[in-house]
Design a protein around this motif. Structure first.
Motif, mmCIF file in Angstrom:
data_model
loop_
_atom_site.group_PDB
_atom_site.id
_atom_site.type_symbol
_atom_site.label_atom_id
_atom_site.label_comp_id
_atom_site.label_asym_id
_atom_site.label_seq_id
_atom_site.Cartn_x
_atom_site.Cartn_y
_atom_site.Cartn_z
ATOM 1 N N ALA A 26 0.820 -1.268 0.011
ATOM 2 C CA ALA A 26 -0.094 -0.008 -0.033
ATOM 3 C C ALA A 26 0.715 1.468 0.226
ATOM 4 O O ALA A 26 1.807 1.088 0.321
ATOM 5 N N THR A 27 0.432 2.433 -0.696
ATOM 6 C CA THR A 27 1.019 3.635 -0.588
ATOM 7 C C THR A 27 0.374 4.532 0.463
ATOM 8 O O THR A 27 -0.838 4.639 0.144
ATOM 9 N N LEU A 28 0.846 5.058 1.527
ATOM 10 C CA LEU A 28 0.255 5.673 2.589
ATOM 11 C C LEU A 28 0.764 6.903 2.597
ATOM 12 O O LEU A 28 2.060 7.416 2.650
ATOM 13 N N VAL A 29 0.066 8.185 2.491
ATOM 14 C CA VAL A 29 0.348 9.513 2.366
ATOM 15 C C VAL A 29 -0.386 10.106 3.791
ATOM 16 O O VAL A 29 -1.443 10.072 3.861
ATOM 17 N N LEU A 30 0.461 10.913 4.618
ATOM 18 C CA LEU A 30 -0.076 11.136 5.750
ATOM 19 C C LEU A 30 -0.201 12.848 5.888
ATOM 20 O O LEU A 30 0.537 13.606 5.347
ATOM 21 N N GLU A 31 -1.306 13.247 6.303
ATOM 22 C CA GLU A 31 -1.525 14.710 6.607
ATOM 23 C C GLU A 31 -1.861 14.818 8.081
ATOM 24 O O GLU A 31 -2.461 13.813 8.563
ATOM 25 N N PHE A 42 -4.682 12.372 12.499
ATOM 26 C CA PHE A 42 -3.672 11.751 11.401
ATOM 27 C C PHE A 42 -4.949 11.570 10.121
ATOM 28 O O PHE A 42 -5.874 11.086 10.518
ATOM 29 N N LEU A 43 -4.644 12.299 9.045
ATOM 30 C CA LEU A 43 -5.535 11.989 7.815
ATOM 31 C C LEU A 43 -4.681 11.368 6.970
ATOM 32 O O LEU A 43 -3.533 11.677 6.513
ATOM 33 N N VAL A 44 -4.966 9.884 6.521
ATOM 34 C CA VAL A 44 -4.352 8.962 5.877
ATOM 35 C C VAL A 44 -5.036 8.733 4.405
ATOM 36 O O VAL A 44 -6.108 8.142 4.655
ATOM 37 N N THR A 45 -4.084 8.936 3.520
ATOM 38 C CA THR A 45 -4.930 8.502 2.065
ATOM 39 C C THR A 45 -3.701 7.262 1.616
ATOM 40 O O THR A 45 -2.627 7.273 1.706
ATOM 41 N N VAL A 46 -4.709 6.211 1.265
ATOM 42 C CA VAL A 46 -4.049 4.928 1.107
ATOM 43 C C VAL A 46 -4.477 4.559 -0.287
ATOM 44 O O VAL A 46 -5.508 4.577 -0.993
ATOM 45 N N GLN A 47 -3.796 4.298 -1.161
ATOM 46 C CA GLN A 47 -3.619 3.721 -2.418
ATOM 47 C C GLN A 47 -3.069 2.327 -2.640
ATOM 48 O O GLN A 47 -2.105 2.054 -2.109
ATOM 49 N N ASP A 48 -3.559 1.328 -3.397
ATOM 50 C CA ASP A 48 -3.028 0.311 -3.691
ATOM 51 C C ASP A 48 -3.116 -0.506 -2.316
ATOM 52 O O ASP A 48 -3.512 -0.334 -1.477
ATOM 53 N N GLU A 75 -9.879 2.810 -5.771
ATOM 54 C CA GLU A 75 -8.939 2.104 -5.025
ATOM 55 C C GLU A 75 -8.158 3.121 -3.794
ATOM 56 O O GLU A 75 -7.392 2.893 -3.228
ATOM 57 N N THR A 76 -8.743 4.392 -3.970
ATOM 58 C CA THR A 76 -8.130 5.429 -3.000
ATOM 59 C C THR A 76 -9.229 5.407 -1.786
ATOM 60 O O THR A 76 -10.459 5.619 -1.937
ATOM 61 N N SER A 204 -5.323 -1.298 -14.569
ATOM 62 C CA SER A 204 -5.763 -0.161 -15.438
ATOM 63 C C SER A 204 -5.880 1.123 -14.616
ATOM 64 O O SER A 204 -5.657 2.013 -15.260
ATOM 65 N N GLU A 205 -6.417 1.109 -13.477
ATOM 66 C CA GLU A 205 -6.638 2.385 -12.815
ATOM 67 C C GLU A 205 -5.202 2.881 -12.480
ATOM 68 O O GLU A 205 -5.283 4.058 -12.484
ATOM 69 N N ARG A 206 -4.148 2.187 -12.096
ATOM 70 C CA ARG A 206 -2.818 2.601 -11.644
ATOM 71 C C ARG A 206 -2.369 3.287 -12.975
ATOM 72 O O ARG A 206 -1.594 4.370 -13.220
ATOM 73 N N LEU A 207 -2.425 2.709 -14.315
ATOM 74 C CA LEU A 207 -1.825 3.244 -15.491
ATOM 75 C C LEU A 207 -2.740 4.461 -15.730
ATOM 76 O O LEU A 207 -1.913 5.344 -16.193
ATOM 77 N N ARG A 208 -3.924 4.587 -15.439
ATOM 78 C CA ARG A 208 -4.620 5.944 -15.883
ATOM 79 C C ARG A 208 -4.217 6.966 -15.135
ATOM 80 O O ARG A 208 -3.950 8.022 -15.620
ATOM 81 N N ARG A 209 -4.092 6.722 -13.668
ATOM 82 C CA ARG A 209 -3.559 7.978 -12.877
ATOM 83 C C ARG A 209 -1.948 8.364 -13.421
ATOM 84 O O ARG A 209 -1.882 9.595 -13.156
#
Length: 228
Positions: A26-31, A42-48, A75-76, A204-209
């Motif tokens: 997973a990819t975790l982005v923290l605010e 903490f606000l955490v955005t998770v992809q994959d 998937e976000t 497909s979603e990863r390539l589009r992003r």
């Protein structure tokens, strides 16, 4: 003129690093919202990654008190996380200079993005001048690990693709190498999914992003506005 820097902070005691280690796909982005006393929300955005793995990791993490899934788009996923510890309690045994950590909050800098990784954090930030950046780099060099990836003056263009995540880079590379973009195609989404270990819809979603990010970085900003 200010500086833009991207760097790694190597400290496994940093908040949520254990979650990233337990859910490495997973990819975790923290605010961080600092208007919640000594325990910033903490606000955490998770992809994959697998949602169940991420949520199990949040539930088992020693530094997470409560968490809530507040929204999902494709998937976000967006989580609100209440820390179980203050930063001082969490890092006190691992940093020799807690006063220096507090001083960083008043530096002339804006941390734009925090990617949580198993080894700590990867940060991207804006710094008013060399002295402001030196305060950050010197502190982490003395108290943990520090690795600089990029340092440019604000206003300088970034290499195309800097806005892509590591997984988006990987998906694009494999798609290109396997001939997914060839005419005619030499690989299908199913072929890429098997190699990446994810579902075809996730590929497909990863390539589009990734393609959208590249267009925004390299083309969209130069287009003239559309007529009304």
């Amino acid at each position: 003129m200010g500086l833009v820097a991207e760097f790694d902070i190597g400290c496994q005691a940093l908040p949520l690093a254990g979650v990233a280690a337990s859910a490495p796909d997973a990819t975790l982005v923290l605010e961080m919202q600092y208007n919640h006393g000594n325990r910033p929300l903490f606000l955490v955005t998770v992809q994959d990654g697998s949602p169940s793995n991420v949520e199990a990791a949040l539930s088992e993490a020693y530094d997470v008190g409560e968490w809530t899934l507040v929204g999902q788009a494709g998937e976000t996923r967006r989580y609100q996380v209440l820390p179980a510890l203050s930063l001082e309690e969490q890092l006190g045994e691992h940093l020799d200079d807690l006063a220096g950590l507090e001083a960083l909050a008043t530096a002339d800098a804006i941390i734009q993005r925090i990617d949580v990784v198993p080894a700590g954090w990867r940060q991207t930030g804006w710094f008013a001048d060399r002295d402001a950046f030196s305060k950050f780099s010197s502190f982490w060099q003395q108290n943990a690990g520090f690795r600089l990836h990029r340092l440019t003056r604000d206003g300088e263009s970034e290499p195309p693709g800097d806005g892509l995540t590591d997984r988006q880079h990987e998906a694009l590379r494999i798609a290109y190498e396997r001939g997914y973009f060839d005419i005619p195609r030499r690989a299908s989404l199913e072929d890429l999914a098997e190699e990446l270990g994810i579902t075809p819809s996730s590929v497909s979603e990863r390539l589009r992003r990734a393609q959208t990010q590249l267009i925004e970085e390299t083309v969209a900003t130069t287009w003239p506005p559309l007529p009304n």
